[in-house]
Design a protein around this motif. Structure first.
Motif, short mmCIF file in Angstrom:
data_model
loop_
_atom_site.label_atom_id
_atom_site.label_comp_id
_atom_site.label_asym_id
_atom_site.label_seq_id
_atom_site.Cartn_x
_atom_site.Cartn_y
_atom_site.Cartn_z
N ARG A 185 46.77 -70.60 39.42
CA ARG A 185 46.46 -71.21 40.72
C ARG A 185 46.63 -70.18 41.83
O ARG A 185 47.49 -69.28 41.74
CB ARG A 185 47.37 -72.40 40.99
CG ARG A 185 47.31 -73.50 39.95
CD ARG A 185 48.13 -74.71 40.40
NE ARG A 185 49.43 -74.32 40.92
CZ ARG A 185 50.51 -74.10 40.17
NH1 ARG A 185 50.42 -74.21 38.85
NH2 ARG A 185 51.66 -73.75 40.72
N LEU A 186 45.86 -70.33 42.89
CA LEU A 186 45.89 -69.37 43.99
C LEU A 186 47.19 -69.46 44.79
O LEU A 186 47.57 -68.49 45.46
CB LEU A 186 44.69 -69.57 44.91
CG LEU A 186 43.31 -69.34 44.27
CD1 LEU A 186 42.22 -69.45 45.32
CD2 LEU A 186 43.24 -67.98 43.59
N LEU A 211 38.44 -64.84 38.13
CA LEU A 211 39.66 -65.16 37.38
C LEU A 211 39.33 -65.77 36.02
O LEU A 211 39.97 -65.43 35.01
CB LEU A 211 40.54 -66.12 38.19
CG LEU A 211 41.16 -65.54 39.47
CD1 LEU A 211 42.02 -66.61 40.16
CD2 LEU A 211 42.00 -64.31 39.17
N ASP A 212 38.34 -66.64 35.99
CA ASP A 212 37.94 -67.25 34.71
C ASP A 212 37.42 -66.17 33.76
O ASP A 212 37.72 -66.20 32.56
CB ASP A 212 36.86 -68.31 34.95
CG ASP A 212 37.40 -69.54 35.66
OD1 ASP A 212 38.64 -69.61 35.84
OD2 ASP A 212 36.60 -70.41 36.05
N ARG A 240 37.31 -67.86 41.69
CA ARG A 240 37.46 -68.66 40.47
C ARG A 240 36.62 -68.07 39.34
O ARG A 240 37.07 -68.00 38.19
CB ARG A 240 36.98 -70.07 40.75
CG ARG A 240 37.74 -71.27 40.52
CD ARG A 240 39.21 -71.30 40.37
NE ARG A 240 39.89 -70.60 39.30
CZ ARG A 240 41.18 -70.33 39.33
NH1 ARG A 240 41.90 -70.65 40.37
NH2 ARG A 240 41.74 -69.69 38.34
N GLU A 274 36.12 -68.65 47.49
CA GLU A 274 36.89 -69.36 46.47
C GLU A 274 36.10 -69.50 45.18
O GLU A 274 36.67 -69.41 44.09
CB GLU A 274 37.34 -70.73 46.99
CG GLU A 274 38.32 -70.63 48.15
CD GLU A 274 39.35 -71.76 48.14
OE1 GLU A 274 39.49 -72.44 47.11
OE2 GLU A 274 40.01 -71.95 49.18
N GLU A 275 34.80 -69.73 45.31
CA GLU A 275 33.96 -69.81 44.10
C GLU A 275 33.93 -68.47 43.39
O GLU A 275 34.01 -68.40 42.15
CB GLU A 275 32.54 -70.25 44.46
CG GLU A 275 32.40 -71.71 44.89
CD GLU A 275 32.88 -71.95 46.33
OE1 GLU A 275 33.15 -70.96 47.05
OE2 GLU A 275 33.00 -73.12 46.71
N ASP A 282 46.79 -65.63 46.05
CA ASP A 282 45.71 -65.41 47.01
C ASP A 282 46.02 -64.25 47.95
O ASP A 282 45.12 -63.56 48.44
CB ASP A 282 45.38 -66.69 47.80
CG ASP A 282 46.55 -67.24 48.57
OD1 ASP A 282 47.67 -66.68 48.46
OD2 ASP A 282 46.37 -68.26 49.28
N GLU A 314 42.03 -68.41 34.00
CA GLU A 314 41.54 -69.70 34.49
C GLU A 314 42.67 -70.66 34.86
O GLU A 314 42.50 -71.56 35.69
CB GLU A 314 40.62 -70.34 33.45
CG GLU A 314 41.22 -70.51 32.06
CD GLU A 314 41.12 -69.26 31.22
OE1 GLU A 314 41.91 -69.14 30.26
OE2 GLU A 314 40.28 -68.41 31.50
#
Length: 523
Positions: free
Chosen positions: A134-135, A125-126, A122, A118-119, A83, A131
């Motif tokens: 983890r942050l 990253l996906d 995600r 965060e959405e 992050d 995916e």
């Protein structure tokens, strides 16, 4: 705010005085621009100028707002969290404070309009195949390819006005390359990408070629650019042929003019000797003849000089496009000959059961970490297998990803001499000439070579090693090579008559060298 990247009269000179660009003016608007050129031509320098990492010596650069820049060799602190790399640590902490009921005005100011960060993280990253990342994970736990994708994710999250990418698919496996290709294809703003990845360059809207400290724009993708260059080169070659013919004609006419003047001079001398006219008139006739002869000679000399200058100008438009020639009959492997048998488990990677016969050309594919390099090193005898056997029945050589087999302190000739002691100096130089190292170029110290030249020197040394390899093992050979070098490598491998096993994610390259069998490895 400008809606384009604009360079106005930009000059950039390195501290040692070497020029990179001289009064360069260029505008790159909305759309995808592929930046191409030979290694060392200045592609990365131009990108760094656009990104603001380098300042022009003179001139100005205008940008449309925030820029996202992904360098070729991305260096991240391995102790940083994901992050933090993405630049959202403070925003996440502020959102947690709001959720805990302990928020201050400062927390709300930090969040701004990023409540959905965060959405969005995600989703990005996906989209980039991360995916499972983890942050709160450390960057040092990620692979090199994952770090490149993470760096790209950080740029996409910022939603910059322009995206600058320097060789973004280098060292990425096939799946990761496809994900980057998809991001490039879907980018709607200004994007400038330096790349030798031909599949990626098929997705751009224009090509910007860096050559001789200048930049030329071509509309369309890589195929359109290559066609335009070939049309221009064919026209340039026609001009050269016409100019060569004109030089020959002018030389012939100059000789004929000399013969004609000599005849006139002999006739005038004969008239003088016979004294058939008064001396005053004969002397005037002689002076007039000398003046006329001088003008006549100067006319043809000027024409010849003009033709020679025209030939030089025409030749400058023809690009150096010499081909590598590999003429090593001892590399030939007859069809049906046993080359390699593997029934083993390498130290890292899956078990392999492989039988190679005759002049096969095998592509070793699979994601990064699947064991391709380990298998190549096991075949070459650099690593013993964990179990099982490797049977090698012909001389084999490995060209690794990192070309560190050459001695940087020695010349190209001396590097070859170390591995081929039975060859004379003339034989070494004759063979190096086939790899485009002619004359004094073969005496250059390896440390002074560009990336493409170094690769050619390594390939020449590899193929000239005694005994000559009849099985060639190549590990990601097109990484860090410009388009011209990839073409030359392709030519060399097409001329090679032995067996090939090539680990590569470059599908167009594998198709061009005539792969006969695909061997996929899995994690």
């Amino acid at each position: 705010m400008s809606s384009s990247l604009t360079l106005s009269d930009v000059t950039f000179t390195w501290p040692d005085g070497a020029p990179a660009f001289d009064r360069l003016s260029l505008t790159l608007g909305t759309g995808r621009t592929g930046l191409v050129g030979t290694n060392g031509s200045g592609k990365s320098t131009l990108l760094r100028l656009l990104a603001g990492e380098l300042r022009p010596t003179t001139g100005s650069i205008t940008t449309p707002g925030e820029l996202g820049y992904l360098p070729q060799n991305l260096v991240l602190d391995t102790g940083r969290r994901v992050d933090d790399v993405l630049g959202v640590t403070a925003i996440r902490a502020a959102i947690r404070a709001v959720e805990d009921g302990s928020a201050t005005e400062e927390h709300f100011a930090t969040i701004g309009d990023n409540w959905d960060v965060e959405e969005r993280i995600r989703a990005i990253l996906d989209r980039l195949g991360l995916e499972a990342v983890r942050l709160d994970r450390l960057a040092g736990e990620l692979s090199g390819g994952e770090l490149t994708l993470l760096g790209l994710a950080a740029l996409l999250l910022r939603r910059p006005a322009a995206l600058l990418l320097d060789e973004p698919t280098n060292n990425l496996d096939l799946r990761a390359r496809e994900l980057v290709h998809r991001e490039v294809a879907g980018w709607g703003g200004i994007l400038v990408v330096v790349s030798h990845d031909r599949e990626l360059l098929r997705l751009v809207d224009r090509i910007a070629e860096v050559r001789d400290h200048e930049v030329t724009l071509y509309g369309g993708n890589l195929a359109d650019y290559e066609h335009a260059v070939e049309v221009a080169q064919e026209a340039a070659r026609r001009h050269v042929r016409a100019a060569e013919s004109d030089v020959k004609r002018q030389k012939r006419e100059l000789v004929e003019a000399g013969i004609k003047l000599a005849r006139r001079a002999r006739y005038g001398q004969q008239m003088w000797d016979r004294k058939r006219e008064p001396k005053v008139r004969m002397r005037k006739r002689q002076e007039d003849a000398q003046i006329a002869a001088g003008k006549y000679r100067n006319l043809h000399t000027d024409r010849l000089e003009g033709a020679v200058e025209a030939l030089k100008a025409a030749e400058e438009l023809v690009r150096e496009d010499a081909e590598i020639r590999v003429e090593l009959p001892e590399t030939t492997v007859a069809r049906g000959t046993d080359v390699l048998r593997i029934d083993a488990v390498p130290r890292f990677g899956p078990a392999v059961d492989l039988h190679v016969m005759g002049p096969e050309r095998i592509a070793l594919t699979g994601p990064n970490g699947s064991g391709k390099t380990t298998l190549l090193r096991t075949i070459a005898g650099e690593l013993p297998p964990k179990s099982g056997e490797v049977g090698l029945f012909v001389p084999a050589r490995l060209l690794p990803q990192r070309i560190d087999a050459l001695d940087d302190t020695l010349s190209i000739v001396d590097n070859v001499r170390l591995v081929a002691p039975s060859l004379t100096d003339n034989e070494i130089r004759a063979r190096l000439a086939r790899f485009l190292f002619r004359g004094k170029a073969a005496d250059r110290e390896v440390a002074s070579l560009s990336g493409g030249e170094r690769f050619r020197a390594a390939l020449a040394t590899l193929l000239l090693t005694e005994p000559t390899p009849r099985l060639l093992l190549l590990d990601e050979p097109t990484n860090n090579l410009d388009l011209a070098s990839v073409r030359r490598l392709t030519e060399a491998l097409l001329a090679y008559r032995g067996t090939l096993i090539v680990a590569s994610h470059d599908r167009p390259f594998l198709a061009d060298i005539g792969i006969t069998r695909w061997l996929p490895l899995r994690d």
